[in-house]
Design a protein around this motif. Structure first.
Motif, mmCIF file in Angstrom:
data_model
loop_
_atom_site.group_PDB
_atom_site.id
_atom_site.type_symbol
_atom_site.label_atom_id
_atom_site.label_comp_id
_atom_site.label_asym_id
_atom_site.label_seq_id
_atom_site.Cartn_x
_atom_site.Cartn_y
_atom_site.Cartn_z
ATOM 1 N N SER A 264 35.685 43.916 44.048
ATOM 2 C CA SER A 264 35.688 42.675 44.824
ATOM 3 C C SER A 264 36.701 41.708 44.224
ATOM 4 C CB SER A 264 34.287 42.053 44.794
ATOM 5 O OG SER A 264 34.267 40.822 45.455
ATOM 6 N N LEU A 265 37.215 40.802 45.042
ATOM 7 C CA LEU A 265 38.085 39.749 44.518
ATOM 8 C C LEU A 265 37.264 38.825 43.624
ATOM 9 C CD1 LEU A 265 40.133 38.781 47.696
ATOM 10 C CD2 LEU A 265 40.970 39.991 45.688
ATOM 11 N N ALA A 266 37.882 38.313 42.580
ATOM 12 C CA ALA A 266 37.166 37.448 41.638
ATOM 13 C C ALA A 266 36.624 36.203 42.347
ATOM 14 C CB ALA A 266 38.087 37.052 40.496
ATOM 15 N N CYS A 267 37.347 35.685 43.346
ATOM 16 C CA CYS A 267 36.884 34.478 44.041
ATOM 17 C C CYS A 267 35.659 34.743 44.918
ATOM 18 C CB CYS A 267 38.010 33.871 44.878
ATOM 19 S SG CYS A 267 38.570 34.927 46.222
ATOM 20 N N ASN A 268 35.348 36.026 45.197
ATOM 21 C CA ASN A 268 34.178 36.385 46.005
ATOM 22 C C ASN A 268 33.045 36.973 45.169
ATOM 23 O OD1 ASN A 268 35.570 35.642 48.344
ATOM 24 N ND2 ASN A 268 36.361 37.701 48.638
ATOM 25 N N ARG B 61 42.040 34.084 40.956
ATOM 26 C CA ARG B 61 41.235 34.240 42.172
ATOM 27 C C ARG B 61 41.404 35.624 42.800
ATOM 28 N NH1 ARG B 61 41.907 31.948 46.650
ATOM 29 N NH2 ARG B 61 39.759 31.405 47.101
ATOM 30 N N THR B 62 42.614 36.177 42.728
ATOM 31 C CA THR B 62 42.917 37.437 43.420
ATOM 32 C C THR B 62 42.779 38.670 42.529
ATOM 33 O OG1 THR B 62 45.261 37.133 42.938
ATOM 34 C CG2 THR B 62 44.451 36.316 45.067
ATOM 35 N N THR B 63 42.304 38.504 41.313
ATOM 36 C CA THR B 63 42.063 39.649 40.439
ATOM 37 C C THR B 63 40.882 40.442 40.994
ATOM 38 O OG1 THR B 63 42.838 38.384 38.538
ATOM 39 C CG2 THR B 63 41.546 40.350 38.074
ATOM 40 N N ILE B 64 40.980 41.748 40.930
ATOM 41 C CA ILE B 64 39.914 42.610 41.454
ATOM 42 C C ILE B 64 39.001 43.002 40.301
ATOM 43 C CG2 ILE B 64 39.411 44.769 42.645
ATOM 44 C CD1 ILE B 64 42.176 44.492 43.955
ATOM 45 N N GLY C 210 31.091 44.496 38.852
ATOM 46 C CA GLY C 210 30.055 44.337 37.848
ATOM 47 C C GLY C 210 28.681 44.288 38.485
ATOM 48 N N PRO C 211 27.670 43.854 37.722
ATOM 49 C CA PRO C 211 26.305 43.824 38.245
ATOM 50 C C PRO C 211 26.135 42.966 39.495
ATOM 51 C CG PRO C 211 26.296 43.594 35.868
ATOM 52 C CD PRO C 211 27.723 43.537 36.292
ATOM 53 N N SER C 212 26.865 41.865 39.607
ATOM 54 C CA SER C 212 26.674 40.999 40.778
ATOM 55 C C SER C 212 27.362 41.553 42.024
ATOM 56 C CB SER C 212 27.161 39.583 40.484
ATOM 57 O OG SER C 212 28.556 39.568 40.294
ATOM 58 N N THR C 213 28.227 42.561 41.885
ATOM 59 C CA THR C 213 28.851 43.207 43.049
ATOM 60 C C THR C 213 28.270 44.598 43.285
ATOM 61 O OG1 THR C 213 30.627 44.262 41.795
ATOM 62 C CG2 THR C 213 31.029 42.026 42.579
ATOM 63 N N ARG C 214 27.226 44.949 42.521
ATOM 64 C CA ARG C 214 26.611 46.278 42.570
ATOM 65 C C ARG C 214 27.656 47.364 42.307
ATOM 66 N NH1 ARG C 214 21.346 46.171 44.527
ATOM 67 N NH2 ARG C 214 21.459 48.368 45.058
ATOM 68 N N LEU D 239 33.220 30.752 37.150
ATOM 69 C CA LEU D 239 34.093 30.549 35.995
ATOM 70 C C LEU D 239 35.469 30.050 36.422
ATOM 71 C CD1 LEU D 239 33.271 33.781 33.955
ATOM 72 C CD2 LEU D 239 32.367 31.480 33.591
ATOM 73 N N LEU D 240 35.881 30.423 37.631
ATOM 74 C CA LEU D 240 37.168 29.978 38.168
ATOM 75 C C LEU D 240 37.079 28.597 38.805
ATOM 76 C CD1 LEU D 240 38.223 33.373 39.761
ATOM 77 C CD2 LEU D 240 39.249 32.297 37.749
ATOM 78 N N GLY D 241 35.859 28.042 38.898
ATOM 79 C CA GLY D 241 35.677 26.693 39.425
ATOM 80 C C GLY D 241 35.446 26.622 40.914
ATOM 81 N N GLU D 242 34.949 27.709 41.522
ATOM 82 C CA GLU D 242 34.642 27.656 42.958
ATOM 83 C C GLU D 242 33.393 28.471 43.268
ATOM 84 O OE1 GLU D 242 37.041 30.275 45.768
ATOM 85 O OE2 GLU D 242 38.453 30.036 44.124
ATOM 86 N N CYS D 243 32.799 28.181 44.412
ATOM 87 C CA CYS D 243 31.608 28.890 44.874
ATOM 88 C C CYS D 243 32.034 30.211 45.489
ATOM 89 C CB CYS D 243 30.875 28.040 45.909
ATOM 90 S SG CYS D 243 29.497 28.884 46.715
ATOM 91 N N HIS D 244 31.344 31.279 45.158
ATOM 92 C CA HIS D 244 31.687 32.589 45.710
ATOM 93 C C HIS D 244 31.310 32.714 47.183
ATOM 94 C CE1 HIS D 244 27.461 33.092 44.545
ATOM 95 N NE2 HIS D 244 27.404 33.946 45.556
ATOM 96 N N HIS D 245 30.437 31.836 47.669
ATOM 97 C CA HIS D 245 29.953 31.915 49.046
ATOM 98 C C HIS D 245 30.770 31.044 50.000
ATOM 99 C CE1 HIS D 245 27.018 31.142 52.355
ATOM 100 N NE2 HIS D 245 26.892 32.439 52.230
ATOM 101 N N CYS D 246 30.939 29.768 49.647
ATOM 102 C CA CYS D 246 31.653 28.851 50.551
ATOM 103 C C CYS D 246 33.004 28.406 49.991
ATOM 104 C CB CYS D 246 30.785 27.633 50.866
ATOM 105 S SG CYS D 246 30.519 26.543 49.444
ATOM 106 N N HIS D 247 33.329 28.796 48.777
ATOM 107 C CA HIS D 247 34.597 28.491 48.101
ATOM 108 C C HIS D 247 34.823 26.998 47.881
ATOM 109 C CE1 HIS D 247 35.665 32.684 48.137
ATOM 110 N NE2 HIS D 247 35.320 32.737 49.411
#
Length: 196
Positions: A47-51, A33-36, A39-43, A58-66
């Motif tokens: 960003s943190l992988a969880c966001n 989750r805390t890996t930085i 890529g294309p979705s962060t322009r 892929l980590l099993g959580e929503c990037h918007h509401c977690h």
């Protein structure tokens, strides 16, 4: 190689990777989750992988509401945001390239800001035209402006002289304002001296 990067202080200049390689690293536990990442979705901003859209899934959580989500889900059941991201290896997710005033003639600058839909031809007339159309649409972020030869760059000393003249012209206005104010003060002093 690809448009995705994982921040690594031991190897900061490593080439990018594809989304498939990123998916493999998540499955092996190399990305948490805390890996930085970027890529294309962060322009291409870090960003943190969880966001990060696509990676957080892929980590099993929503990037918007977690909220917890299935890694194969398209929409988050909790907030309704789209979870998928582009897996295109050619484009980095950056905004469209647009010319700035002074880089090209005015009509080219104006045409670079138009939408791509207005610039695309209706239908190619032949196979050669179809191939040219395919090549021109492979990079939708590049403006389709006619190529004109660039004016030769002036010598460095000439550019310095132009900048110095521009700075000197900018200093003329405050000097004129000061002279006008001083003249006004002298005029007021003369008028009030005669009256007194």
């Amino acid at each position: 190689m690809g448009p995705w990067s994982v921040r690594n202080e031991k190897n900061p200049f490593a080439p990018g990777m594809s989304f498939e390689k990123l998916r493999e690293m998540v499955s092996r536990g190399k990305i948490s989750r805390t890996t930085i990442v970027r890529g294309p979705s962060t322009r291409q901003f870090w960003s943190l992988a969880c966001n990060t859209p696509g990676v957080a899934t892929l980590l099993g959580e929503c990037h918007h509401c977690h909220a917890p989500v299935d890694p194969g889900a398209y929409l988050c059941a909790a907030c309704g945001v789209v979870l998928s991201c582009s897996t295109d290896r050619q484009h980095l997710g950056l905004g469209p390239v647009k010319l700035l005033p002074g880089e090209a003639p005015a009509h080219e600058v104006a045409s670079s800001t138009m939408s791509r839909a207005a610039e695309r031809p209706a239908a190619p007339a032949s196979a050669a035209a179809g191939a040219a159309h395919h090549v021109s649409t492979m990079q939708p972020h590049v403006a389709a402006a006619p190529i004109t030869p660039a004016a030769p760059e002036p010598p460095t000393s000439l550019r310095r002289d132009r900048r110095a003249r521009a700075k000197g012209q900018g200093a003329v206005i405050p000097v004129l304002a000061f002279i006008a104010l001083a003249g006004l003060i002298v005029l007021v002093a003369l008028v009030t001296g005669r009256a007194g």
